[in-house]
Design a protein around this motif. Sequence first.
Motif, PDB file in Angstrom:
ATOM      1  N   ARG A 222       0.832  -1.197   0.000  1.00 12.40           N
ATOM      2  CA  ARG A 222       0.000   0.000   0.000  1.00 12.40           C
ATOM      3  C   ARG A 222       0.869   1.250   0.000  1.00 12.40           C
ATOM      4  O   ARG A 222       1.836   1.355   0.766  1.00 12.40           O
ATOM      5  CB  ARG A 222      -0.930   0.023   1.214  1.00 12.40           C
ATOM      6  CG  ARG A 222      -1.889   1.213   1.212  1.00 12.40           C
ATOM      7  CD  ARG A 222      -2.918   1.158   2.316  1.00 12.40           C
ATOM      8  NE  ARG A 222      -2.331   1.163   3.652  1.00 12.40           N
ATOM      9  CZ  ARG A 222      -2.233   0.091   4.423  1.00 12.40           C
ATOM     10  NH1 ARG A 222      -2.682  -1.084   3.997  1.00 12.40           N
ATOM     11  NH2 ARG A 222      -1.683   0.154   5.619  1.00 12.40           N
ATOM     12  N   GLU A 224       0.452   5.225   0.657  1.00  8.78           N
ATOM     13  CA  GLU A 224      -0.475   6.217   1.211  1.00  8.78           C
ATOM     14  C   GLU A 224      -0.054   7.617   0.783  1.00  8.78           C
ATOM     15  O   GLU A 224       1.132   7.942   0.751  1.00  8.78           O
ATOM     16  CB  GLU A 224      -0.490   6.107   2.738  1.00  8.78           C
ATOM     17  CG  GLU A 224      -1.018   4.760   3.209  1.00  8.78           C
ATOM     18  CD  GLU A 224      -0.461   4.320   4.544  1.00  8.78           C
ATOM     19  OE1 GLU A 224      -1.153   3.565   5.243  1.00  8.78           O
ATOM     20  OE2 GLU A 224       0.670   4.718   4.879  1.00  8.78           O
ATOM     21  N   TYR A 225      -1.044   8.434   0.447  1.00  2.65           N
ATOM     22  CA  TYR A 225      -0.803   9.784  -0.026  1.00  2.65           C
ATOM     23  C   TYR A 225      -1.362  10.816   0.945  1.00  2.65           C
ATOM     24  O   TYR A 225      -2.379  10.599   1.599  1.00  2.65           O
ATOM     25  CB  TYR A 225      -1.481  10.021  -1.384  1.00  2.65           C
ATOM     26  CG  TYR A 225      -0.881   9.269  -2.544  1.00  2.65           C
ATOM     27  CD1 TYR A 225       0.144   9.827  -3.306  1.00  2.65           C
ATOM     28  CD2 TYR A 225      -1.342   8.001  -2.885  1.00  2.65           C
ATOM     29  CE1 TYR A 225       0.690   9.149  -4.380  1.00  2.65           C
ATOM     30  CE2 TYR A 225      -0.800   7.309  -3.956  1.00  2.65           C
ATOM     31  CZ  TYR A 225       0.218   7.888  -4.702  1.00  2.65           C
ATOM     32  OH  TYR A 225       0.754   7.200  -5.759  1.00  2.65           O
ATOM     33  N   PRO A 267       3.964   8.267  -2.575  1.00  2.00           N
ATOM     34  CA  PRO A 267       3.469   7.408  -1.493  1.00  2.00           C
ATOM     35  C   PRO A 267       4.608   6.765  -0.721  1.00  2.00           C
ATOM     36  O   PRO A 267       5.747   6.705  -1.178  1.00  2.00           O
ATOM     37  CB  PRO A 267       2.694   6.341  -2.269  1.00  2.00           C
ATOM     38  CG  PRO A 267       3.503   6.180  -3.532  1.00  2.00           C
ATOM     39  CD  PRO A 267       4.039   7.550  -3.854  1.00  2.00           C
ATOM     40  N   TYR A 278      -6.691  -0.714   0.958  1.00  2.00           N
ATOM     41  CA  TYR A 278      -6.382   0.712   0.855  1.00  2.00           C
ATOM     42  C   TYR A 278      -6.283   1.405   2.216  1.00  2.00           C
ATOM     43  O   TYR A 278      -6.093   2.622   2.270  1.00  2.00           O
ATOM     44  CB  TYR A 278      -7.436   1.404  -0.025  1.00  2.00           C
ATOM     45  CG  TYR A 278      -7.401   0.887  -1.448  1.00  2.00           C
ATOM     46  CD1 TYR A 278      -6.368   1.221  -2.305  1.00  2.00           C
ATOM     47  CD2 TYR A 278      -8.396   0.031  -1.919  1.00  2.00           C
ATOM     48  CE1 TYR A 278      -6.315   0.737  -3.598  1.00  2.00           C
ATOM     49  CE2 TYR A 278      -8.351  -0.474  -3.210  1.00  2.00           C
ATOM     50  CZ  TYR A 278      -7.305  -0.113  -4.043  1.00  2.00           C
ATOM     51  OH  TYR A 278      -7.253  -0.609  -5.318  1.00  2.00           O
ATOM     52  N   SER A 279      -6.414   0.645   3.300  1.00  2.00           N
ATOM     53  CA  SER A 279      -6.216   1.194   4.644  1.00  2.00           C
ATOM     54  C   SER A 279      -5.828   0.046   5.570  1.00  2.00           C
ATOM     55  O   SER A 279      -5.949  -1.134   5.216  1.00  2.00           O
ATOM     56  CB  SER A 279      -7.492   1.870   5.154  1.00  2.00           C
ATOM     57  OG  SER A 279      -8.464   0.897   5.519  1.00  2.00           O
ATOM     58  N   SER A 315       3.936   5.382   8.005  1.00  2.00           N
ATOM     59  CA  SER A 315       2.516   5.209   7.760  1.00  2.00           C
ATOM     60  C   SER A 315       1.676   5.602   8.974  1.00  2.00           C
ATOM     61  O   SER A 315       0.599   6.192   8.842  1.00  2.00           O
ATOM     62  CB  SER A 315       2.219   3.750   7.381  1.00  2.00           C
ATOM     63  OG  SER A 315       0.844   3.493   7.361  1.00  2.00           O
ATOM     64  N   PRO A 339      -4.689  13.927   4.658  1.00  2.00           N
ATOM     65  CA  PRO A 339      -4.759  12.628   3.958  1.00  2.00           C
ATOM     66  C   PRO A 339      -5.451  12.745   2.607  1.00  2.00           C
ATOM     67  O   PRO A 339      -6.400  13.513   2.432  1.00  2.00           O
ATOM     68  CB  PRO A 339      -5.563  11.758   4.927  1.00  2.00           C
ATOM     69  CG  PRO A 339      -5.335  12.381   6.260  1.00  2.00           C
ATOM     70  CD  PRO A 339      -5.260  13.857   6.012  1.00  2.00           C
ATOM     71  N   ALA A 342      -5.101   6.337  -0.883  1.00  2.00           N
ATOM     72  CA  ALA A 342      -3.996   5.387  -1.007  1.00  2.00           C
ATOM     73  C   ALA A 342      -4.169   4.566  -2.278  1.00  2.00           C
ATOM     74  O   ALA A 342      -5.259   4.490  -2.853  1.00  2.00           O
ATOM     75  CB  ALA A 342      -3.937   4.463   0.207  1.00  2.00           C
TER      76      ALA A 342
END
Length: 399
Positions: A222, A224-225, A267, A278-279, A315, A339, A342
């Motif tokens: 994953r 994350e953005y 990311p 996605y989380s 993360s 946030p 992702a």
Amino acid sequence: MTRYVVVGGGIIGLAVAHRLRADRPAAQVTVLEKEAGWAAHQTGHNSGVIHAGVYYRPGSLKATLCRAGSASMARFCAEQGLPYEICGKLIVAAEAAELPRLHALHERAVANGLPVTLIGAVEAAEHEPHVAAVAALRVESTGIVDFGAVCRRLAELLAESGAELRLNARVTGIRARPGGLVVSTGAGEVTGDVLVNCAGLHADRIARLAGIDPPARIVPFRGEYYELVPGRRNLVRGLIYPVPDPQFPFLGVHLTRMIDGSVHAGPNAVLATAREGYSWRRFDPRDVWDQASYSGLWALARRHYRYGLTEVTRSLSRKRFAASLARLVPELTEADIVPAGAGVRAQAVRPDGGLVDDFLLVEADRQVHVLNAPSPAATSSFEIARYIVDRLPADSPTR
């Protein structure tokens, strides 16, 4: 008439179908996508960068197809009236210890025939006034685009050309029959002569359904953005990347001005607990078991556990994420980012723990399986499609 069945409605599957309709207009082309819309996973969750091809080993598929693909992508967007911009980017050495890697990256880019320039701190600041750099690599041919919009246009063109597009069609079985194959889906069966597997996060599973023993397994990472709050977008004009660690296929946390004017940051790269995870809350028992029972993942973890712990820490901590960005743009703080979703990278890992660092295609009798196509696959999609279609049989077998 040859019947082609393409599994996967991301940018590679749609590009393959588009190339088939262009090169073989008499053929029947069917695209199967398990979701209710196109580009639902890797394609629709990436950073929207048209990569130049700086990072990839000269002569590799990634290097050759990315360079050609960036031009093909820009040409398609221009022809179809889709927004894109060739804005260039900076790859930044934030400290002197990174200079050898920056120079090695410059040599690789030159070997790949790319328009790049090594510049000092003063010239880097002319491109990005707020950047911290002792030196940088200026890459002129990098661009930005909305790959989801590209996919929507491809789907429209395919429908207009007579291709059969099936959404909500999860593939549940593939069996051979004399002169062809039958693909079972939740929406019924599809018969065909040639199969192209572009299923991304599930490509290895589709290959096994087709009787192929894949040489690597998909492991989901994953990414994350965050994005900059509107009042701080002025700190970034274009694209700012760190010098990557050559041991990994990940490019490091970077800053990207998107085609809509927002600025995304990221990311990172953490092991996901689901192929569509996605989380941290998304947990799929089958996916976790696949990972836990795979020797390749344990070998990878033993080799790179320190890197993995660093990514997990980043993360879980927005402060640490912001600190990574501040290495590139020191004015950025934790208060400047929010946030922004992702994505999940379908990274193929070999049984010995080695990360597959090139596109990986496996060919079988009247089948092609795309088993590793993370970044820069979206950039390269039209050239990957050309490469695949050139290898597919055009004759219809006797039925």
